[in-house]
Design a protein around this motif. Structure first.
Motif, PDB file in Angstrom:
ATOM      1  N   TRP A 105       0.684   6.003  -6.704  1.00  0.00           N
ATOM      2  CA  TRP A 105       0.298   7.406  -6.867  1.00  0.00           C
ATOM      3  C   TRP A 105      -1.157   7.710  -6.541  1.00  0.00           C
ATOM      4  O   TRP A 105      -1.562   8.877  -6.569  1.00  0.00           O
ATOM      5  N   ALA A 106      -1.966   6.733  -6.229  1.00  0.00           N
ATOM      6  CA  ALA A 106      -3.395   6.982  -6.033  1.00  0.00           C
ATOM      7  C   ALA A 106      -3.718   7.308  -4.574  1.00  0.00           C
ATOM      8  O   ALA A 106      -3.246   6.639  -3.656  1.00  0.00           O
ATOM      9  N   CYS A 107      -4.540   8.353  -4.394  1.00  0.00           N
ATOM     10  CA  CYS A 107      -5.147   8.647  -3.087  1.00  0.00           C
ATOM     11  C   CYS A 107      -4.116   8.799  -1.976  1.00  0.00           C
ATOM     12  O   CYS A 107      -4.285   8.260  -0.873  1.00  0.00           O
ATOM     13  N   ARG A 108      -3.036   9.520  -2.277  1.00  0.00           N
ATOM     14  CA  ARG A 108      -2.011   9.807  -1.287  1.00  0.00           C
ATOM     15  C   ARG A 108      -1.659  11.292  -1.357  1.00  0.00           C
ATOM     16  O   ARG A 108      -1.766  11.912  -2.415  1.00  0.00           O
ATOM     17  N   LYS A 109      -1.216  11.828  -0.234  1.00  0.00           N
ATOM     18  CA  LYS A 109      -0.852  13.240  -0.191  1.00  0.00           C
ATOM     19  C   LYS A 109       0.326  13.513  -1.118  1.00  0.00           C
ATOM     20  O   LYS A 109       1.278  12.731  -1.174  1.00  0.00           O
ATOM     21  N   ASN A 110       0.237  14.653  -1.810  1.00  0.00           N
ATOM     22  CA  ASN A 110       1.283  15.101  -2.746  1.00  0.00           C
ATOM     23  C   ASN A 110       1.506  14.120  -3.891  1.00  0.00           C
ATOM     24  O   ASN A 110       2.597  14.054  -4.461  1.00  0.00           O
ATOM     25  N   LYS A 111       0.461  13.341  -4.204  1.00  0.00           N
ATOM     26  CA  LYS A 111       0.537  12.416  -5.346  1.00  0.00           C
ATOM     27  C   LYS A 111      -0.578  12.790  -6.329  1.00  0.00           C
ATOM     28  O   LYS A 111      -0.781  13.956  -6.604  1.00  0.00           O
ATOM     29  N   GLY A 112      -1.297  11.826  -6.884  1.00  0.00           N
ATOM     30  CA  GLY A 112      -2.413  12.107  -7.765  1.00  0.00           C
ATOM     31  C   GLY A 112      -2.124  11.834  -9.226  1.00  0.00           C
ATOM     32  O   GLY A 112      -1.004  11.499  -9.624  1.00  0.00           O
ATOM     33  N   THR A 113      -3.160  11.995 -10.051  1.00  0.00           N
ATOM     34  CA  THR A 113      -3.093  11.598 -11.454  1.00  0.00           C
ATOM     35  C   THR A 113      -2.051  12.387 -12.240  1.00  0.00           C
ATOM     36  O   THR A 113      -1.268  11.805 -12.995  1.00  0.00           O
ATOM     37  N   HIS A 114      -2.037  13.702 -12.087  1.00  0.00           N
ATOM     38  CA  HIS A 114      -1.150  14.521 -12.911  1.00  0.00           C
ATOM     39  C   HIS A 114       0.327  14.279 -12.578  1.00  0.00           C
ATOM     40  O   HIS A 114       1.172  14.200 -13.475  1.00  0.00           O
ATOM     41  N   ASN A 136     -16.053   4.822  -0.599  1.00  0.00           N
ATOM     42  CA  ASN A 136     -15.570   5.022   0.760  1.00  0.00           C
ATOM     43  C   ASN A 136     -14.139   5.542   0.767  1.00  0.00           C
ATOM     44  O   ASN A 136     -13.285   5.036   0.036  1.00  0.00           O
ATOM     45  N   LEU A 137     -13.866   6.513   1.621  1.00  0.00           N
ATOM     46  CA  LEU A 137     -12.485   6.963   1.814  1.00  0.00           C
ATOM     47  C   LEU A 137     -11.622   5.809   2.300  1.00  0.00           C
ATOM     48  O   LEU A 137     -10.470   5.652   1.866  1.00  0.00           O
ATOM     49  N   THR A 138     -12.170   4.991   3.184  1.00  0.00           N
ATOM     50  CA  THR A 138     -11.414   3.857   3.720  1.00  0.00           C
ATOM     51  C   THR A 138     -11.031   2.873   2.621  1.00  0.00           C
ATOM     52  O   THR A 138      -9.963   2.260   2.675  1.00  0.00           O
ATOM     53  N   SER A 139     -11.884   2.729   1.607  1.00  0.00           N
ATOM     54  CA  SER A 139     -11.596   1.782   0.525  1.00  0.00           C
ATOM     55  C   SER A 139     -10.349   2.187  -0.247  1.00  0.00           C
ATOM     56  O   SER A 139      -9.599   1.332  -0.731  1.00  0.00           O
ATOM     57  N   GLN A 140     -10.125   3.493  -0.374  1.00  0.00           N
ATOM     58  CA  GLN A 140      -8.924   3.960  -1.066  1.00  0.00           C
ATOM     59  C   GLN A 140      -7.668   3.545  -0.312  1.00  0.00           C
ATOM     60  O   GLN A 140      -6.700   3.064  -0.904  1.00  0.00           O
ATOM     61  N   LEU A 141      -7.697   3.719   1.007  1.00  0.00           N
ATOM     62  CA  LEU A 141      -6.558   3.300   1.820  1.00  0.00           C
ATOM     63  C   LEU A 141      -6.419   1.779   1.812  1.00  0.00           C
ATOM     64  O   LEU A 141      -5.307   1.245   1.645  1.00  0.00           O
ATOM     65  N   PHE A 142      -7.539   1.068   1.979  1.00  0.00           N
ATOM     66  CA  PHE A 142      -7.495  -0.393   1.998  1.00  0.00           C
ATOM     67  C   PHE A 142      -6.953  -0.953   0.679  1.00  0.00           C
ATOM     68  O   PHE A 142      -6.211  -1.938   0.664  1.00  0.00           O
ATOM     69  N   ALA A 143      -7.318  -0.309  -0.428  1.00  0.00           N
ATOM     70  CA  ALA A 143      -6.832  -0.750  -1.738  1.00  0.00           C
ATOM     71  C   ALA A 143      -5.318  -0.618  -1.823  1.00  0.00           C
ATOM     72  O   ALA A 143      -4.628  -1.513  -2.342  1.00  0.00           O
ATOM     73  N   ASN A 144      -4.789   0.486  -1.328  1.00  0.00           N
ATOM     74  CA  ASN A 144      -3.334   0.678  -1.355  1.00  0.00           C
ATOM     75  C   ASN A 144      -2.620  -0.306  -0.430  1.00  0.00           C
ATOM     76  O   ASN A 144      -1.518  -0.773  -0.741  1.00  0.00           O
ATOM     77  N   ILE A 145      -3.219  -0.611   0.702  1.00  0.00           N
ATOM     78  CA  ILE A 145      -2.637  -1.607   1.610  1.00  0.00           C
ATOM     79  C   ILE A 145      -2.592  -2.973   0.914  1.00  0.00           C
ATOM     80  O   ILE A 145      -1.590  -3.692   0.979  1.00  0.00           O
TER      81      ILE A 145
END
Length: 346
Positions: free
Chosen positions: A106-115, A190-199
């Motif tokens: 659920w983190a840092c993805r479109k139409n997802k998020g904390t809530h 970094n924005l890239t770190s959010q994607l890299f973390a999910n990968i």
């Protein structure tokens, strides 16, 4: 597995760079560094385009500072032009990876998020409640110890390389990974770190869903929760998770944050305390709110952020208390506050 080539030209395409500029400046258009960049916008974007095209691009050094949210973290702030490059890269490669992620990341993805993640967790709790006929089931809650600092860059690059076969894109990714020292760690900020973390943690997601076949599993970055009506099964899964992330991802679970407890007491997750029947706001968040509110150190943006957080909880009494305080301290209602803020924004 499908692989992707011939992506690099899309990254430095001028329309993608322009789109990336607008994304990078979001909610920061009044900052001096954004105004300076925008003053010569076309020239700055063409310069970035040329550097990427000729592969002469070099990331600038980071500004580093600590934040407490409430945990103390070292944040790396990239230069604005580097943030434009990060957006340009993510615009092209994020959709490629995102379609391979599980639904309950659920983190840092479109139409997802904390809530949305909190509401999903509540639905999981309700499902098990009705399945068991009571709240007599259990929760395993885990946190990866120093996750961002512990990501192995070589392993991450190998995971990216499974899908991205464009050498020039891989060159740019390597540049970003090497913008911080050491063989481990990706910079928070970094924005890239959010994607890299999910990968990186998608490896764990796939293991839990496909190898262990866990149904009630939800993850937000390095925090994750598993539900089961079998406490012994949760203990077995916990050991398998420990072994998997240590062997395959060079990570360890936080020793104090891998607990198993009954669902009847609820679970803290992303600023809320979640039960199968209702959602409450965590007490430490409420304390931080009142502390800032009483000191008069709360901006309208922060205030609205808190109110937006509250609306996802069953907290009518708390919202009423805030409204009463607004009337006493500021001489206006929440309705007046919103009306004024809407007028200012327009």
């Amino acid at each position: 597995m499908k692989t992707f080539k011939n992506l690099y030209h899309s990254i430095f395409d001028f329309s993608n760079l322009l789109k990336s500029y607008y994304s990078a400046r979001k909610r920061k258009s009044d900052k001096n560094y954004v105004i300076d960049f925008e003053w010569n916008l076309e020239r700055e974007l063409l310069k970035i385009q040329k550097e990427l095209q000729e592969k002469t691009y070099q990331p600038n050094s980071y500004q580093k500072f600590f934040i407490s949210d409430p945990k103390k973290r070292l944040v790396y702030k990239a230069s604005f032009r580097d943030r434009v490059v990060h957006h340009a890269l993510c615009n092209i490669i994020e959709p490629i990876f995102d379609r391979g992620f599980i639904y309950d990341s659920w983190a840092c993805r479109k139409n997802k998020g904390t809530h949305h993640a909190v509401l999903r967790l509540k639905n999981f709790l309700r499902s098990l409640y009705f399945k068991c006929g009571s709240d007599n089931f259990y929760i395993l809650k885990c946190d990866v110890r120093k996750f961002f600092d512990s990501v192995d860059k070589e392993k991450l690059f190998m995971l990216i390389n499974k899908k991205i076969k464009d050498r020039d894109v891989l060159w740019l990714i390597k540049k970003i990974l090497d913008s911080t020292e050491g063989s481990k760690g990706i910079p928070i900020g970094n924005l890239t770190s959010q994607l890299f973390a999910n990968i990186y943690l998608n490896e764990l997601d796939q293991f839990l869903k496909h190898n262990l076949r866990i149904k009630y599993y939800i993850r937000y970055m390095d925090d994750f929760i598993i539900l089961s009506d079998n406490k012994c099964q949760l203990k077995i899964w916990r050991e398998e998770i420990k072994n998997f992330i240590q062997k395959n991802l060079q990570l360890v679970l936080h020793p104090q944050k891998q607990e198993i407890f009954p669902a009847k007491i609820g679970v803290d997750f992303l600023g809320f305390h979640v039960f199968y029947s209702h959602i409450l706001v965590r007490q430490n968040m409420i304390r931080r709110f009142w502390k800032k509110f009483k000191k008069g150190k709360m901006s309208s943006e922060t205030f609205c952020s808190y109110l937006g957080h509250l609306k996802f909880a069953d907290s009518w009494g708390l919202k009423k208390k805030i409204e009463n305080k607004m009337s006493i301290v500021y001489g206006r209602s929440l309705y007046d506050f919103y009306a004024e803020r809407t007028a200012n924004l327009s």
